[in-house]
Design a protein around this motif. Sequence first.
Motif, PDB file in Angstrom:
ATOM      1  N   ILE A 239      50.610  43.512  35.569  1.00  0.00           N
ATOM      2  CA  ILE A 239      50.428  44.591  34.597  1.00  0.00           C
ATOM      3  C   ILE A 239      49.048  45.228  34.759  1.00  0.00           C
ATOM      4  N   LEU A 240      48.068  44.410  35.173  1.00  0.00           N
ATOM      5  CA  LEU A 240      46.697  44.893  35.331  1.00  0.00           C
ATOM      6  C   LEU A 240      46.154  44.429  36.667  1.00  0.00           C
ATOM      7  N   GLU A 241      45.567  45.352  37.417  1.00  0.00           N
ATOM      8  CA  GLU A 241      44.961  44.994  38.708  1.00  0.00           C
ATOM      9  C   GLU A 241      43.636  45.721  38.877  1.00  0.00           C
ATOM     10  N   THR A 242      42.628  44.987  39.247  1.00  0.00           N
ATOM     11  CA  THR A 242      41.370  45.646  39.611  1.00  0.00           C
ATOM     12  C   THR A 242      41.123  45.421  41.099  1.00  0.00           C
ATOM     13  N   THR A 243      40.496  46.401  41.727  1.00  0.00           N
ATOM     14  CA  THR A 243      40.175  46.304  43.150  1.00  0.00           C
ATOM     15  C   THR A 243      38.700  46.633  43.329  1.00  0.00           C
ATOM     16  N   GLY A 244      37.962  45.671  43.850  1.00  0.00           N
ATOM     17  CA  GLY A 244      36.542  45.889  44.146  1.00  0.00           C
ATOM     18  C   GLY A 244      35.709  46.282  42.939  1.00  0.00           C
ATOM     19  N   LEU A 245      36.119  45.807  41.769  1.00  0.00           N
ATOM     20  CA  LEU A 245      35.432  46.211  40.532  1.00  0.00           C
ATOM     21  C   LEU A 245      33.978  45.734  40.547  1.00  0.00           C
ATOM     22  N   THR A 246      33.059  46.684  40.392  1.00  0.00           N
ATOM     23  CA  THR A 246      31.629  46.402  40.529  1.00  0.00           C
ATOM     24  C   THR A 246      30.844  47.148  39.457  1.00  0.00           C
ATOM     25  N   LYS A 247      29.864  46.449  38.878  1.00  0.00           N
ATOM     26  CA  LYS A 247      28.985  47.092  37.907  1.00  0.00           C
ATOM     27  C   LYS A 247      27.542  46.661  38.151  1.00  0.00           C
TER      28      LYS A 247
ATOM     29  N   ILE B  33      44.099  31.029  35.603  1.00  0.00           N
ATOM     30  CA  ILE B  33      42.680  31.048  35.280  1.00  0.00           C
ATOM     31  C   ILE B  33      41.895  31.639  36.433  1.00  0.00           C
ATOM     32  N   THR B  34      40.991  32.546  36.093  1.00  0.00           N
ATOM     33  CA  THR B  34      40.071  33.093  37.081  1.00  0.00           C
ATOM     34  C   THR B  34      38.671  32.614  36.717  1.00  0.00           C
ATOM     35  N   VAL B  35      37.995  32.004  37.682  1.00  0.00           N
ATOM     36  CA  VAL B  35      36.627  31.516  37.450  1.00  0.00           C
ATOM     37  C   VAL B  35      35.649  32.507  38.047  1.00  0.00           C
ATOM     38  N   LEU B  36      34.766  33.024  37.194  1.00  0.00           N
ATOM     39  CA  LEU B  36      33.727  33.939  37.660  1.00  0.00           C
ATOM     40  C   LEU B  36      32.411  33.207  37.714  1.00  0.00           C
ATOM     41  N   THR B  37      31.617  33.523  38.713  1.00  0.00           N
ATOM     42  CA  THR B  37      30.248  33.046  38.713  1.00  0.00           C
ATOM     43  C   THR B  37      29.386  34.094  39.396  1.00  0.00           C
ATOM     44  N   ARG B  38      28.251  34.410  38.792  1.00  0.00           N
ATOM     45  CA  ARG B  38      27.357  35.453  39.290  1.00  0.00           C
ATOM     46  C   ARG B  38      28.101  36.743  39.628  1.00  0.00           C
TER      47      ARG B  38
ATOM     48  N   THR C 142      30.499  50.928  38.568  1.00  0.00           N
ATOM     49  CA  THR C 142      29.715  51.521  39.641  1.00  0.00           C
ATOM     50  C   THR C 142      30.633  51.798  40.826  1.00  0.00           C
ATOM     51  N   ALA C 143      31.596  50.907  41.038  1.00  0.00           N
ATOM     52  CA  ALA C 143      32.577  51.078  42.113  1.00  0.00           C
ATOM     53  C   ALA C 143      33.849  50.330  41.749  1.00  0.00           C
ATOM     54  N   GLY C 144      34.928  50.655  42.465  1.00  0.00           N
ATOM     55  CA  GLY C 144      36.188  49.931  42.270  1.00  0.00           C
ATOM     56  C   GLY C 144      37.178  50.685  41.395  1.00  0.00           C
ATOM     57  N   THR C 145      38.385  50.148  41.309  1.00  0.00           N
ATOM     58  CA  THR C 145      39.425  50.794  40.519  1.00  0.00           C
ATOM     59  C   THR C 145      40.101  49.811  39.572  1.00  0.00           C
ATOM     60  N   ILE C 146      40.649  50.369  38.498  1.00  0.00           N
ATOM     61  CA  ILE C 146      41.421  49.597  37.529  1.00  0.00           C
ATOM     62  C   ILE C 146      42.786  50.267  37.417  1.00  0.00           C
ATOM     63  N   ARG C 147      43.827  49.482  37.607  1.00  0.00           N
ATOM     64  CA  ARG C 147      45.185  50.010  37.428  1.00  0.00           C
ATOM     65  C   ARG C 147      45.883  49.223  36.330  1.00  0.00           C
TER      66      ARG C 147
ATOM     67  N   GLY D 104      32.557  43.260  43.168  1.00  0.00           N
ATOM     68  CA  GLY D 104      33.775  43.241  43.980  1.00  0.00           C
ATOM     69  C   GLY D 104      34.902  42.376  43.428  1.00  0.00           C
ATOM     70  N   VAL D 105      35.158  42.493  42.137  1.00  0.00           N
ATOM     71  CA  VAL D 105      36.179  41.649  41.516  1.00  0.00           C
ATOM     72  C   VAL D 105      37.594  42.229  41.706  1.00  0.00           C
ATOM     73  N   ASP D 106      38.449  41.446  42.338  1.00  0.00           N
ATOM     74  CA  ASP D 106      39.866  41.783  42.464  1.00  0.00           C
ATOM     75  C   ASP D 106      40.634  40.866  41.516  1.00  0.00           C
ATOM     76  N   LEU D 107      41.033  41.409  40.395  1.00  0.00           N
ATOM     77  CA  LEU D 107      41.715  40.615  39.380  1.00  0.00           C
ATOM     78  C   LEU D 107      43.147  41.100  39.271  1.00  0.00           C
TER      79      LEU D 107
END
Length: 255
Positions: free
Chosen positions: A5-13, A217-222, A58-63, A23-26
């Motif tokens: 339902i939700l996809e991010t590609t290269g999401l960057t802030k 579960i998605t684990v984020l770090t830094r 700053t970069a990336g897309t959200i669908r 560069g988060v691909d969720l």
Amino acid sequence: MSEFILETTGLTKEFKGFVAVSGVDLKVQRGHIHALIGPNGAGKTTVFNLLTKFLPPTAGTIRFEGEDITREAPAVTARRGLIRSFQISATFPKLTVLENVRIGLQRKLGTGFHFWRSEKSLNVLNDRAMALLESVDLGKFADTITGEMPYGRKRALEIATTLALEPTMMLLDEPTQGMGHEDIERVVALIRKVAENRTILMVEHNLSVVANLCDRITVLTRGSILAEGSYEEVSKNPKVLEAYVGSDDMADAHH
């Protein structure tokens, strides 16, 4: 219809040279309860703020539902059904619990429905508001002044007012934060119920909650994704355990 339902590609802030999200691909599967976890400062809240358009990436897309919503206004995204549950400060503490939910319903109905129109229109809203309160086990608090509600019940009210907006996908930001055991159990049961016909993405510190509740579960770090999978997989991952070293979170969740 994609299973995601939700996809991010290269999401960057980036904030002035500091990369908060990198560069988060969720990918969130439709109908899942998906958790975003990680040590403090991992970028979890920033990801939420990007998804709900509080911040431009700053970069990336959200669908969402296959549509590119990256540059969309927050209100437009919310109308699509991607809605974040706000902490209780977003409700009106001096109004009753019922009145708060009614305001949520009015928002959903938009400007065409003004509460001063007639007593009759108000009753329609009252019935719907009451049904929502019953569904989150707050029926008996309908006439309570919101500011006087016990903390855990306030969080249930936030979920009820968010449900008034009829989300397809709900973002919950640390729904059990600051709660005692009994309240946590009640809110977990509520999230499970609410998730029956929608998708949920939650940021959560309490890993036993995550273990009991979440499909993925998605684990984020830094600011980057370190690992992803079921709680079983993630909790055994040496990289994840290492990221949590110095914080007892993972160890605690195992007991």
